[in-house]
Design a protein around this motif. Structure first.
Motif, PDB file in Angstrom:
ATOM      1  N   LEU A 168       0.830  -0.911   0.085  1.00  0.00           N
ATOM      2  CA  LEU A 168       0.219  -0.302   0.070  1.00  0.00           C
ATOM      3  C   LEU A 168       1.093   1.476  -0.056  1.00  0.00           C
ATOM      4  CD1 LEU A 168      -2.558  -0.689   2.225  1.00  0.00           C
ATOM      5  CD2 LEU A 168      -2.988  -1.378  -0.034  1.00  0.00           C
ATOM      6  N   GLN A 169       2.381   1.356   0.044  1.00  0.00           N
ATOM      7  CA  GLN A 169       2.806   1.925  -0.330  1.00  0.00           C
ATOM      8  C   GLN A 169       3.304   2.647  -1.207  1.00  0.00           C
ATOM      9  OE1 GLN A 169       4.455   3.269   2.721  1.00  0.00           O
ATOM     10  NE2 GLN A 169       3.581   1.584   3.525  1.00  0.00           N
ATOM     11  N   PRO A 170       3.413   4.434  -1.578  1.00  0.00           N
ATOM     12  CA  PRO A 170       3.665   4.758  -2.667  1.00  0.00           C
ATOM     13  C   PRO A 170       4.908   3.896  -3.675  1.00  0.00           C
ATOM     14  CG  PRO A 170       3.093   6.418  -1.044  1.00  0.00           C
ATOM     15  CD  PRO A 170       3.548   5.448  -0.556  1.00  0.00           C
ATOM     16  N   GLY A 171       4.274   4.064  -4.919  1.00  0.00           N
ATOM     17  CA  GLY A 171       4.778   3.590  -5.704  1.00  0.00           C
ATOM     18  C   GLY A 171       5.301   1.935  -4.988  1.00  0.00           C
ATOM     19  N   SER A 172       4.554   1.595  -5.141  1.00  0.00           N
ATOM     20  CA  SER A 172       4.080  -0.495  -4.687  1.00  0.00           C
ATOM     21  C   SER A 172       3.809  -0.960  -5.868  1.00  0.00           C
ATOM     22  CB  SER A 172       2.995  -0.509  -3.416  1.00  0.00           C
ATOM     23  OG  SER A 172       1.821  -0.240  -3.561  1.00  0.00           O
ATOM     24  N   GLY A 173       3.219  -0.096  -6.710  1.00  0.00           N
ATOM     25  CA  GLY A 173       3.213  -0.939  -8.105  1.00  0.00           C
ATOM     26  C   GLY A 173       0.886  -0.822  -8.068  1.00  0.00           C
ATOM     27  N   ARG A 174       1.061  -2.118  -8.546  1.00  0.00           N
ATOM     28  CA  ARG A 174      -0.036  -2.766  -8.969  1.00  0.00           C
ATOM     29  C   ARG A 174      -1.201  -3.269  -7.514  1.00  0.00           C
ATOM     30  NH1 ARG A 174      -0.424  -8.061  -7.751  1.00  0.00           N
ATOM     31  NH2 ARG A 174       1.736  -9.438  -6.187  1.00  0.00           N
ATOM     32  N   GLY A 175      -2.405  -3.925  -8.234  1.00  0.00           N
ATOM     33  CA  GLY A 175      -3.036  -4.183  -7.294  1.00  0.00           C
ATOM     34  C   GLY A 175      -2.563  -5.723  -7.133  1.00  0.00           C
ATOM     35  N   LEU A 176      -3.820  -6.348  -6.168  1.00  0.00           N
ATOM     36  CA  LEU A 176      -3.917  -7.175  -5.642  1.00  0.00           C
ATOM     37  C   LEU A 176      -4.796  -8.344  -7.034  1.00  0.00           C
ATOM     38  CD1 LEU A 176      -2.637  -7.418  -1.484  1.00  0.00           C
ATOM     39  CD2 LEU A 176      -1.433  -8.029  -4.150  1.00  0.00           C
ATOM     40  N   ALA A 177      -5.114  -9.825  -6.703  1.00  0.00           N
ATOM     41  CA  ALA A 177      -6.092 -10.222  -7.350  1.00  0.00           C
ATOM     42  C   ALA A 177      -6.257 -10.326  -6.072  1.00  0.00           C
ATOM     43  CB  ALA A 177      -5.708 -11.727  -7.731  1.00  0.00           C
ATOM     44  N   SER A 178      -8.063 -10.485  -6.499  1.00  0.00           N
ATOM     45  CA  SER A 178      -9.140 -10.505  -5.411  1.00  0.00           C
ATOM     46  C   SER A 178      -9.131 -11.080  -3.827  1.00  0.00           C
ATOM     47  CB  SER A 178     -10.615 -10.709  -5.567  1.00  0.00           C
ATOM     48  OG  SER A 178     -11.011 -11.878  -5.982  1.00  0.00           O
ATOM     49  N   PRO A 179      -9.087 -10.947  -2.849  1.00  0.00           N
ATOM     50  CA  PRO A 179      -9.019 -11.779  -1.639  1.00  0.00           C
ATOM     51  C   PRO A 179      -9.974 -13.629  -1.448  1.00  0.00           C
ATOM     52  CG  PRO A 179      -9.755  -9.509  -1.166  1.00  0.00           C
ATOM     53  CD  PRO A 179     -10.214  -9.785  -2.174  1.00  0.00           C
ATOM     54  N   GLU A 180     -10.205 -13.006  -2.696  1.00  0.00           N
ATOM     55  CA  GLU A 180     -11.403 -14.850  -2.832  1.00  0.00           C
ATOM     56  C   GLU A 180     -10.374 -15.233  -3.716  1.00  0.00           C
ATOM     57  OE1 GLU A 180     -14.373 -11.815  -1.796  1.00  0.00           O
ATOM     58  OE2 GLU A 180     -12.831 -11.537  -3.244  1.00  0.00           O
ATOM     59  N   HIS A 181      -9.670 -14.862  -5.014  1.00  0.00           N
ATOM     60  CA  HIS A 181      -9.031 -15.638  -5.647  1.00  0.00           C
ATOM     61  C   HIS A 181      -7.737 -16.413  -4.961  1.00  0.00           C
ATOM     62  CE1 HIS A 181     -11.445 -15.401  -9.362  1.00  0.00           C
ATOM     63  NE2 HIS A 181     -11.318 -14.387  -9.774  1.00  0.00           N
ATOM     64  N   ARG A 182      -7.244 -15.188  -4.165  1.00  0.00           N
ATOM     65  CA  ARG A 182      -5.917 -15.745  -2.975  1.00  0.00           C
ATOM     66  C   ARG A 182      -5.955 -16.737  -2.225  1.00  0.00           C
ATOM     67  NH1 ARG A 182      -3.905 -11.998  -0.504  1.00  0.00           N
ATOM     68  NH2 ARG A 182      -5.750 -10.132  -1.211  1.00  0.00           N
ATOM     69  N   ARG A 183      -7.193 -16.323  -1.657  1.00  0.00           N
ATOM     70  CA  ARG A 183      -7.521 -17.625  -0.757  1.00  0.00           C
ATOM     71  C   ARG A 183      -7.555 -19.180  -1.750  1.00  0.00           C
ATOM     72  NH1 ARG A 183      -9.789 -20.969   1.686  1.00  0.00           N
ATOM     73  NH2 ARG A 183     -10.719 -20.843   3.985  1.00  0.00           N
ATOM     74  N   ALA A 184      -8.673 -19.324  -1.991  1.00  0.00           N
ATOM     75  CA  ALA A 184      -8.872 -20.230  -3.053  1.00  0.00           C
ATOM     76  C   ALA A 184      -7.931 -21.320  -4.491  1.00  0.00           C
ATOM     77  CB  ALA A 184      -9.900 -19.667  -4.383  1.00  0.00           C
ATOM     78  N   MET A 185      -7.127 -20.321  -3.941  1.00  0.00           N
ATOM     79  CA  MET A 185      -5.447 -20.891  -4.391  1.00  0.00           C
ATOM     80  C   MET A 185      -4.830 -21.700  -3.694  1.00  0.00           C
ATOM     81  SD  MET A 185      -3.986 -18.224  -7.685  1.00  0.00           S
ATOM     82  CE  MET A 185      -4.135 -16.968  -7.243  1.00  0.00           C
ATOM     83  N   VAL A 186      -4.748 -20.887  -2.819  1.00  0.00           N
ATOM     84  CA  VAL A 186      -3.868 -21.491  -1.105  1.00  0.00           C
ATOM     85  C   VAL A 186      -4.913 -22.575  -1.087  1.00  0.00           C
ATOM     86  CG1 VAL A 186      -3.238 -21.019   1.260  1.00  0.00           C
ATOM     87  CG2 VAL A 186      -2.374 -19.119  -0.647  1.00  0.00           C
ATOM     88  N   ALA A 187      -6.366 -22.402  -0.491  1.00  0.00           N
ATOM     89  CA  ALA A 187      -6.797 -23.499  -0.624  1.00  0.00           C
ATOM     90  C   ALA A 187      -6.298 -24.889  -1.309  1.00  0.00           C
ATOM     91  CB  ALA A 187      -7.739 -23.137  -0.356  1.00  0.00           C
ATOM     92  N   LEU A 188      -6.469 -25.139  -2.461  1.00  0.00           N
ATOM     93  CA  LEU A 188      -6.375 -25.306  -3.816  1.00  0.00           C
ATOM     94  C   LEU A 188      -4.920 -26.453  -2.810  1.00  0.00           C
ATOM     95  CD1 LEU A 188      -7.517 -24.322  -6.485  1.00  0.00           C
ATOM     96  CD2 LEU A 188      -8.442 -26.624  -5.685  1.00  0.00           C
ATOM     97  N   MET A 189      -3.872 -25.413  -2.862  1.00  0.00           N
ATOM     98  CA  MET A 189      -2.101 -26.035  -2.548  1.00  0.00           C
ATOM     99  C   MET A 189      -2.254 -26.796  -1.915  1.00  0.00           C
ATOM    100  SD  MET A 189       1.086 -25.204  -4.201  1.00  0.00           S
ATOM    101  CE  MET A 189       1.230 -24.674  -4.864  1.00  0.00           C
ATOM    102  N   VAL A 190      -2.900 -26.192  -0.839  1.00  0.00           N
ATOM    103  CA  VAL A 190      -2.704 -27.104   1.336  1.00  0.00           C
ATOM    104  C   VAL A 190      -3.327 -28.118   0.935  1.00  0.00           C
ATOM    105  CG1 VAL A 190      -2.101 -25.075   1.651  1.00  0.00           C
ATOM    106  CG2 VAL A 190      -3.980 -25.845   2.151  1.00  0.00           C
ATOM    107  N   ALA A 191      -4.388 -28.356   0.058  1.00  0.00           N
ATOM    108  CA  ALA A 191      -5.207 -29.858  -0.155  1.00  0.00           C
ATOM    109  C   ALA A 191      -4.373 -31.536   0.878  1.00  0.00           C
ATOM    110  CB  ALA A 191      -6.370 -29.652  -1.399  1.00  0.00           C
ATOM    111  N   GLY A 192      -4.774 -31.565   1.063  1.00  0.00           N
ATOM    112  CA  GLY A 192      -4.135 -33.558   1.327  1.00  0.00           C
ATOM    113  C   GLY A 192      -2.626 -33.187   2.787  1.00  0.00           C
ATOM    114  N   GLU A 193      -2.812 -32.242   3.163  1.00  0.00           N
ATOM    115  CA  GLU A 193      -2.407 -32.014   4.166  1.00  0.00           C
ATOM    116  C   GLU A 193      -2.749 -32.025   5.602  1.00  0.00           C
ATOM    117  OE1 GLU A 193      -0.103 -32.429   7.492  1.00  0.00           O
ATOM    118  OE2 GLU A 193       1.601 -32.777   5.452  1.00  0.00           O
ATOM    119  N   PRO A 194      -3.034 -32.656   6.339  1.00  0.00           N
ATOM    120  CA  PRO A 194      -3.528 -32.600   7.317  1.00  0.00           C
ATOM    121  C   PRO A 194      -3.183 -31.932   8.453  1.00  0.00           C
ATOM    122  CG  PRO A 194      -3.122 -34.579   7.762  1.00  0.00           C
ATOM    123  CD  PRO A 194      -2.168 -33.803   6.405  1.00  0.00           C
TER     124      PRO A 194
END
Length: 208
Positions: free
Chosen positions: A47-73
């Motif tokens: 969020l700092q000045p000059g930090s560049g781009r916006g992020l993908a939405s929280p929903e998308h980023r969370r969904a990708m993490v959930a897919l990555m960690v599936a299978g490790e209890p």
């Protein structure tokens, strides 16, 4: 015996296999009972000045993490930073966690780059008193604290990591060019990115 919990935060835009490798190393080398993946809601560094781009939405980023960690209890996705209003600060997450579980032993996973600038984080001196830092270093990489950290007592352990030099920037750039990102993010996350066309219009991105 106190529960040993790892905290692994980041933008995860997108999560990739080097993140997964680090998390697995932490489970084994630290003897963790669980590791919480903490997708950032609004990372203050971004969020700092000059930090560049916006992020993908929280929903998308969370969904990708959930897919990555599936299978490790012992892995779990923690939504606390996504649900918090305003910028995401690690000290707020740690305070909230210990308020509910005061006996929990917390290990904060960070890279050498974050370790070197940890003195710029919000309430960093208090943070050092509440967690053990687990600093990831690839083969041959030195662990070096800033001068400010060197003068502050803290607990730090080195995590040895395989030499996977993936970055979220690289994944986004490759995805924007239609290149095959499966070797970097796995089938499930690559399929999600393609389905939602997340980075098709991506320009040059800043490093995660």
């Amino acid at each position: 015996m106190a529960l040993k919990t790892g905290l692994f935060g980041g933008s995860f835009d997108p999560v990739h296999l080097a993140h997964l490798s680090l998390a697995r190393c932490a489970l084994e080398q630290l003897g963790l009972d669980q590791l919480l993946w903490l997708p950032a809601g609004r990372p203050w560094q971004k969020l700092q000045p000059g930090s560049g781009r916006g992020l993908a939405s929280p929903e998308h980023r969370r969904a990708m993490v959930a897919l990555m960690v599936a299978g490790e209890p012992r892995f779990a996705v923690d939504d606390s930073e996504l649900e918090r209003d305003g910028a995401s600060y690690t000290i707020d997450t740690v305070r909230a966690r210990l308020a509910q579980r005061p006996d929990e032993q917390l290990f904060l996973l960070i890279g050498q780059d974050q370790y070197a600038r940890l003195h710029t984080w919000r309430e960093w001196r208090e943070l050092l008193g509440l967690v053990t830092l687990a600093v990831a270093a690839r083969d041959g990489q030195a662990i070096q604290a800033s001068a400010e950290l060197q003068g502050q007592p803290h607990r730090m352990l080195r995590l040895a990591m395989p030499a996977l030099a993936y970055s979220s920037t690289q994944v986004r750039d490759m995805a924007s060019r239609g290149e095959d990102i499966r070797p970097m993010v796995g089938e499930a996350v690559a399929g999600y990115i393609a389905l939602h066309r997340l980075y098709e219009a991506a320009a040059q991105r800043s490093e995660n």
